[in-house]
Design a protein around this motif. Sequence first.
Motif, PDB file in Angstrom:
ATOM      1  N   GLU A   1      34.831  52.985  27.092  1.00 31.17           N
ATOM      2  CA  GLU A   1      35.861  52.157  27.725  1.00 31.17           C
ATOM      3  C   GLU A   1      36.356  52.792  29.017  1.00 31.17           C
ATOM      4  O   GLU A   1      36.704  52.091  29.985  1.00 31.17           O
ATOM      5  CB  GLU A   1      37.015  51.930  26.752  1.00 31.17           C
ATOM      6  CG  GLU A   1      38.045  50.912  27.228  1.00 31.17           C
ATOM      7  CD  GLU A   1      37.467  49.515  27.408  1.00 31.17           C
ATOM      8  OE1 GLU A   1      38.120  48.707  28.114  1.00 31.17           O
ATOM      9  OE2 GLU A   1      36.380  49.208  26.869  1.00 31.17           O
ATOM     10  N   LEU A   2      36.404  54.131  29.073  1.00 29.19           N
ATOM     11  CA  LEU A   2      36.765  54.813  30.315  1.00 29.19           C
ATOM     12  C   LEU A   2      35.787  54.455  31.434  1.00 29.19           C
ATOM     13  O   LEU A   2      36.189  54.284  32.586  1.00 29.19           O
ATOM     14  CB  LEU A   2      36.787  56.330  30.103  1.00 29.19           C
ATOM     15  CG  LEU A   2      37.911  56.892  29.241  1.00 29.19           C
ATOM     16  CD1 LEU A   2      37.645  58.356  28.906  1.00 29.19           C
ATOM     17  CD2 LEU A   2      39.259  56.752  29.949  1.00 29.19           C
ATOM     18  N   LEU A   3      34.514  54.350  31.091  1.00 29.01           N
ATOM     19  CA  LEU A   3      33.521  53.945  32.090  1.00 29.01           C
ATOM     20  C   LEU A   3      33.716  52.480  32.477  1.00 29.01           C
ATOM     21  O   LEU A   3      33.673  52.122  33.655  1.00 29.01           O
ATOM     22  CB  LEU A   3      32.098  54.139  31.546  1.00 29.01           C
ATOM     23  CG  LEU A   3      31.631  55.552  31.227  1.00 29.01           C
ATOM     24  CD1 LEU A   3      30.148  55.538  30.878  1.00 29.01           C
ATOM     25  CD2 LEU A   3      31.876  56.497  32.389  1.00 29.01           C
ATOM     26  N   ARG A   4      33.893  51.637  31.464  1.00 29.88           N
ATOM     27  CA  ARG A   4      33.994  50.199  31.715  1.00 29.88           C
ATOM     28  C   ARG A   4      35.168  49.878  32.641  1.00 29.88           C
ATOM     29  O   ARG A   4      35.074  49.004  33.503  1.00 29.88           O
ATOM     30  CB  ARG A   4      34.169  49.456  30.393  1.00 29.88           C
ATOM     31  CG  ARG A   4      34.078  47.929  30.516  1.00 29.88           C
ATOM     32  CD  ARG A   4      34.532  47.238  29.244  1.00 29.88           C
ATOM     33  NE  ARG A   4      33.881  47.765  28.067  1.00 29.88           N
ATOM     34  CZ  ARG A   4      32.680  47.403  27.637  1.00 29.88           C
ATOM     35  NH1 ARG A   4      31.998  46.487  28.310  1.00 29.88           N
ATOM     36  NH2 ARG A   4      32.158  47.938  26.539  1.00 29.88           N
ATOM     37  N   THR A   5      36.279  50.570  32.455  1.00 27.15           N
ATOM     38  CA  THR A   5      37.492  50.295  33.224  1.00 27.15           C
ATOM     39  C   THR A   5      37.640  51.216  34.436  1.00 27.15           C
ATOM     40  O   THR A   5      38.671  51.200  35.106  1.00 27.15           O
ATOM     41  CB  THR A   5      38.734  50.434  32.325  1.00 27.15           C
ATOM     42  OG1 THR A   5      38.748  51.745  31.746  1.00 27.15           O
ATOM     43  CG2 THR A   5      38.711  49.392  31.214  1.00 27.15           C
ATOM     44  N   ARG A   6      36.636  52.033  34.695  1.00 25.02           N
ATOM     45  CA  ARG A   6      36.601  52.939  35.850  1.00 25.02           C
ATOM     46  C   ARG A   6      37.799  53.880  35.885  1.00 25.02           C
ATOM     47  O   ARG A   6      38.365  54.163  36.945  1.00 25.02           O
ATOM     48  CB  ARG A   6      36.513  52.148  37.159  1.00 25.02           C
ATOM     49  CG  ARG A   6      35.306  51.236  37.252  1.00 25.02           C
ATOM     50  CD  ARG A   6      35.158  50.701  38.657  1.00 25.02           C
ATOM     51  NE  ARG A   6      34.646  49.343  38.669  1.00 25.02           N
ATOM     52  CZ  ARG A   6      34.492  48.607  39.759  1.00 25.02           C
ATOM     53  NH1 ARG A   6      34.827  49.107  40.937  1.00 25.02           N
ATOM     54  NH2 ARG A   6      34.022  47.387  39.697  1.00 25.02           N
ATOM     55  N   GLN A   7      38.186  54.372  34.717  1.00 25.86           N
ATOM     56  CA  GLN A   7      39.303  55.315  34.636  1.00 25.86           C
ATOM     57  C   GLN A   7      38.855  56.764  34.735  1.00 25.86           C
ATOM     58  O   GLN A   7      39.695  57.665  34.884  1.00 25.86           O
ATOM     59  CB  GLN A   7      40.058  55.111  33.313  1.00 25.86           C
ATOM     60  CG  GLN A   7      40.747  53.769  33.189  1.00 25.86           C
ATOM     61  CD  GLN A   7      41.501  53.652  31.881  1.00 25.86           C
ATOM     62  OE1 GLN A   7      42.404  54.431  31.591  1.00 25.86           O
ATOM     63  NE2 GLN A   7      41.124  52.684  31.061  1.00 25.86           N
TER      64      GLN A   7
END
Length: 319
Positions: A304-310
């Motif tokens: 999810e960190l990758l998906r949301t570019r966090q």
Amino acid sequence: MRAYHISAPTLRPTITDIPRPIPARGEVAVRIAACGLNFADLLMIEGKYQDTPQAPFTLGMEVSGVVEALGPDTDGPAPGTRVAVFGGQGGLAEYGCFPLNRVVEMPDAMSFEAAAAFQIAYGTSHVALAHRAQMQPGETLLVLGAAGGVGLTAVEIGKLMGATVIACARGTDKLEAARTAGADHLIDAKTQDIRTIVKSLGGADVVYDPVGGEQWQAAFRACNPEARLLPIGFASGEVPQIPANHLLVKNISVLGVYWGGYLKFRPEVVTGSLTTLMGWYAQGRLKPHVSHVLPLARVAEGLELLRTRQSTGKVVITL
């Protein structure tokens, strides 16, 4: 053993128990210590990646760990050797079996987390800039998505190759990461006009783009004659359409880059690149940036960190 596994084409991945694999001839069994996450893992979950395996399969493209055993009639690194492997799948598990020709011994000073973050990100950027674009010292390199897993390595390698690097990312924290990696100029994609700033800095000779969408269009319009554009991926979700008439007028080249594809038709490009990169690491010239290290139980959070570019740099899962 535990693995982050997709058991059928219509199902989402889950952490589950599956049989521990046994190495076949030409394979190396590895006790996996760490696995780097990649945007391609998200695409595989959706069945949209160009090399999505048929289910059932275990996610995880690049790993580091320790050799456990060799397959029958296989001459490779001895058990106990610390190695990094680009397997393409099977990395988010406690053990994996991988082709011998994809196994690389790690430098003594390299941690498992750094090794798991190293191959795809640095390999993609080095092959793109050195092999595909044949970038020369003194040229101007524009890196989009410059704080992401591959973007930061493009900034770092671009500086090592003697380029003037313009880094484009979203927000102060991400731009600071790009500056630390060696960027000469910074553009905030949230608030600043990419085309105007790049043109004011003399234009781009090489564009490294893992983002696509509107940023590609802005970069395209800021290119110098004979510029080379490198589409690396499409994190924006939008694959840009390329006006061929503009390529013609400005003598611009668009050079596709799929690092893993070279393993199928010119593996020496990948192995030669990794030899160079491992040498640079051993000399202290490369410093992999890992923003998050998470256990396997939190792999969905890491994706999810990758998906949301966090994330900045790489997200690594430890086994």
